[in-house]
Scaffold this active site. Structure first.
Site, PDB file in Angstrom:
ATOM      1  N   LYS A  14       0.845  -1.191   0.000  1.00  0.00           N
ATOM      2  CA  LYS A  14       0.000   0.000   0.000  1.00  0.00           C
ATOM      3  C   LYS A  14       0.884   1.245   0.000  1.00  0.00           C
ATOM      4  O   LYS A  14       1.873   1.306   0.732  1.00  0.00           O
ATOM      5  CB  LYS A  14      -0.916   0.016   1.226  1.00  0.00           C
ATOM      6  CG  LYS A  14      -2.051  -0.989   1.147  1.00  0.00           C
ATOM      7  CD  LYS A  14      -2.987  -0.855   2.336  1.00  0.00           C
ATOM      8  CE  LYS A  14      -4.125  -1.857   2.244  1.00  0.00           C
ATOM      9  NZ  LYS A  14      -5.045  -1.788   3.395  1.00  0.00           N
ATOM     10  N   LYS A  19       7.186   1.782   3.484  1.00  0.00           N
ATOM     11  CA  LYS A  19       7.058   2.777   4.551  1.00  0.00           C
ATOM     12  C   LYS A  19       5.732   2.700   5.314  1.00  0.00           C
ATOM     13  O   LYS A  19       5.652   3.128   6.470  1.00  0.00           O
ATOM     14  CB  LYS A  19       7.230   4.182   3.966  1.00  0.00           C
ATOM     15  CG  LYS A  19       8.623   4.504   3.455  1.00  0.00           C
ATOM     16  CD  LYS A  19       9.575   4.832   4.572  1.00  0.00           C
ATOM     17  CE  LYS A  19      10.866   5.442   4.059  1.00  0.00           C
ATOM     18  NZ  LYS A  19      11.772   5.850   5.142  1.00  0.00           N
ATOM     19  N   ASN A  52       8.512   8.612   0.204  1.00  0.00           N
ATOM     20  CA  ASN A  52       7.575   7.546   0.530  1.00  0.00           C
ATOM     21  C   ASN A  52       7.074   7.592   1.966  1.00  0.00           C
ATOM     22  O   ASN A  52       5.936   7.205   2.239  1.00  0.00           O
ATOM     23  CB  ASN A  52       8.217   6.186   0.248  1.00  0.00           C
ATOM     24  CG  ASN A  52       8.359   5.916  -1.240  1.00  0.00           C
ATOM     25  OD1 ASN A  52       7.551   6.367  -2.035  1.00  0.00           O
ATOM     26  ND2 ASN A  52       9.395   5.203  -1.627  1.00  0.00           N
ATOM     27  N   LYS A 110       8.840  -7.687 -14.691  1.00  0.00           N
ATOM     28  CA  LYS A 110       7.595  -7.000 -15.039  1.00  0.00           C
ATOM     29  C   LYS A 110       7.094  -6.177 -13.864  1.00  0.00           C
ATOM     30  O   LYS A 110       5.894  -6.094 -13.592  1.00  0.00           O
ATOM     31  CB  LYS A 110       6.508  -7.988 -15.484  1.00  0.00           C
ATOM     32  CG  LYS A 110       6.958  -8.987 -16.549  1.00  0.00           C
ATOM     33  CD  LYS A 110       7.533  -8.302 -17.777  1.00  0.00           C
ATOM     34  CE  LYS A 110       7.982  -9.328 -18.811  1.00  0.00           C
ATOM     35  NZ  LYS A 110       8.739  -8.716 -19.926  1.00  0.00           N
ATOM     36  N   SER A 133      12.320  -2.014  -2.235  1.00  0.00           N
ATOM     37  CA  SER A 133      11.709  -1.178  -1.204  1.00  0.00           C
ATOM     38  C   SER A 133      10.535  -0.349  -1.690  1.00  0.00           C
ATOM     39  O   SER A 133       9.665   0.015  -0.891  1.00  0.00           O
ATOM     40  CB  SER A 133      12.763  -0.258  -0.582  1.00  0.00           C
ATOM     41  OG  SER A 133      13.399   0.512  -1.602  1.00  0.00           O
ATOM     42  N   GLY A 180      18.599   6.320   5.834  1.00  0.00           N
ATOM     43  CA  GLY A 180      18.561   6.664   7.255  1.00  0.00           C
ATOM     44  C   GLY A 180      18.687   5.452   8.155  1.00  0.00           C
ATOM     45  O   GLY A 180      19.028   5.567   9.328  1.00  0.00           O
ATOM     46  N   GLY A 181      18.384   4.282   7.602  1.00  0.00           N
ATOM     47  CA  GLY A 181      18.620   3.045   8.333  1.00  0.00           C
ATOM     48  C   GLY A 181      17.414   2.422   8.999  1.00  0.00           C
ATOM     49  O   GLY A 181      17.535   1.369   9.619  1.00  0.00           O
ATOM     50  N   GLY A 182      16.230   3.019   8.875  1.00  0.00           N
ATOM     51  CA  GLY A 182      15.057   2.442   9.521  1.00  0.00           C
ATOM     52  C   GLY A 182      14.688   1.085   8.964  1.00  0.00           C
ATOM     53  O   GLY A 182      14.384   0.149   9.720  1.00  0.00           O
ATOM     54  N   ASN A 241       7.548   3.719  -6.599  1.00  0.00           N
ATOM     55  CA  ASN A 241       7.015   5.030  -6.981  1.00  0.00           C
ATOM     56  C   ASN A 241       8.020   5.757  -7.866  1.00  0.00           C
ATOM     57  O   ASN A 241       8.869   6.513  -7.395  1.00  0.00           O
ATOM     58  CB  ASN A 241       6.689   5.853  -5.734  1.00  0.00           C
ATOM     59  CG  ASN A 241       5.549   5.234  -4.946  1.00  0.00           C
ATOM     60  OD1 ASN A 241       4.525   4.873  -5.514  1.00  0.00           O
ATOM     61  ND2 ASN A 241       5.730   5.088  -3.651  1.00  0.00           N
TER      62      ASN A 241
END
Length: 327
Positions: free
Chosen positions: A51, A56, A83, A275, A311, A183-185, A314
């Site tokens: 979503k 994120k 994101n 794809k 990750s 940032g590493g999150g 977008n």
């Protein structure tokens, strides 16, 4: 493994229960063609199908739904170029509260449009971190909203770590996970969960050459902040925080640095073979696995079953076309 990190396997399992009703269990894709190119078996954890189009939403939902009713009533605020901004706006919408989103003027258009689509209240800042933080602090003072940092927040780290819980059930044979780092999150949560479940698993970070502060930090054994960054991977321009750095320092086995041309080529491969529409930050894991720095390093010869966290998906197509023209 240290006990004093901001998150742990228990907090990640709690996050999974909390966010379960609001997020997708994303698929793991495979490709014989990409396996042949890499010389090993690859498993793509496709958060591009999540979503909001990126991982994120996991951390954002965990943070938003962790708030008490009194806290939530005042809304939430963050500063983000991409994101996380959209994810927090969506998470706030799901809870029915306000989201104040400070966005730098150079943020990708498609990501700003996502924030607006989800009902986030956009406040513009200049493109530097000081301006982002100053504007956010002003809004914080005026509204009393709860600040949800894009990555340096235990609730965010725990939420992102839920990726590992899914991945290790979907592909239990993996021996290595390759994850974008900024940032590493994301990598903090994934590494904490994965190494708690399987201590022998390898966790490798993928980072763009034009924003390789994490690689420099690992080499120096302290946080290094670059005066400026330059990479097509707009989601990987942040620097490590005081919560994410100890986890990266202790649990990330190595950082593979690749250039923008390799990232763009990996995007093309994802589109043509998987794809899947994948943004530069999301394609960097494949770029790392196909890079000479990884393939020629004897330390990683026995990485035979490699998971790659895609990750996000977008893609700002205008930036992509311009990048392709410059290669």
């Amino acid at each position: 493994m240290a006990d004093d990190y901001g998150a742990n396997l228990s907090s990640i399992r709690e996050a999974a229960k909390r966010i379960g009703p609001f997020v997708h269990t994303t698929p793991v894709l495979t490709s014989h063609s990409l396996d042949s190119l890499a010389g090993r078996k690859l498993f793509f954890k496709c958060e591009s199908f999540q979503k909001g189009g990126a991982f994120k939403i996991r951390g954002a939902c965990n943070a938003v739904f962790s708030l008490s009713d009194a806290q939530a009533a005042k809304g939430v605020i963050t500063h983000s170029s991409g994101n996380h901004a959209a994810a927090l706006a969506l998470a706030a919408k799901l809870r029915g509260i306000d989201a104040h989103i400070v966005i730098p003027k150079n943020a990708p258009k498609c990501k700003v449009e996502n924030v607006v689509r989800y009902g986030g209240k956009v406040i513009w800042s200049e493109s530097n971190m000081k301006s982002r933080e100053d504007v956010a602090n002003n809004v914080l003072r005026d509204t009393g909203a709860v600040l949800i940092h894009p990555y340096n927040d235990a609730r965010i780290i725990s939420g992102q770590g839920t990726i590992s819980l899914e991945l290790l059930e979907q592909a239990p044979q993996i021996d290595t996970i390759v994850i974008p780092i900024s940032g590493g999150g994301l990598i903090s949560g994934v590494a904490l969960a994965a190494k708690s479940i399987n201590p022998s698993i390898r966790v490798l970070a993928a980072e763009p050459k034009g924003a390789d502060d994490a690689a420099k930090s690992k080499a120096a054994n302290r946080i290094i902040i670059m005066p400026e960054v330059n990479t097509v991977a707009d989601g990987l321009r942040a620097c490590l925080g005081d919560l994410t750095w100890p986890i990266v320092r202790d649990l990330v086995d190595d950082i593979i640095v690749v250039d923008d041309e390799e990232i763009i080529e990996a995007m093309r491969l994802c589109y043509e073979i998987l794809k899947a529409s994948v943004e530069p930050s999301g394609a960097i894991g494949l770029a790392a696995v196909l890079s000479d720095g990884f393939r020629n390093n004897p330390s990683w010869n026995n990485c035979r079953n490699v998971a790659i966290v895609i990750s996000g998906g977008n893609v700002d197509l205008t930036v992509l076309w311009d990048s392709l023209k410059s290669v």
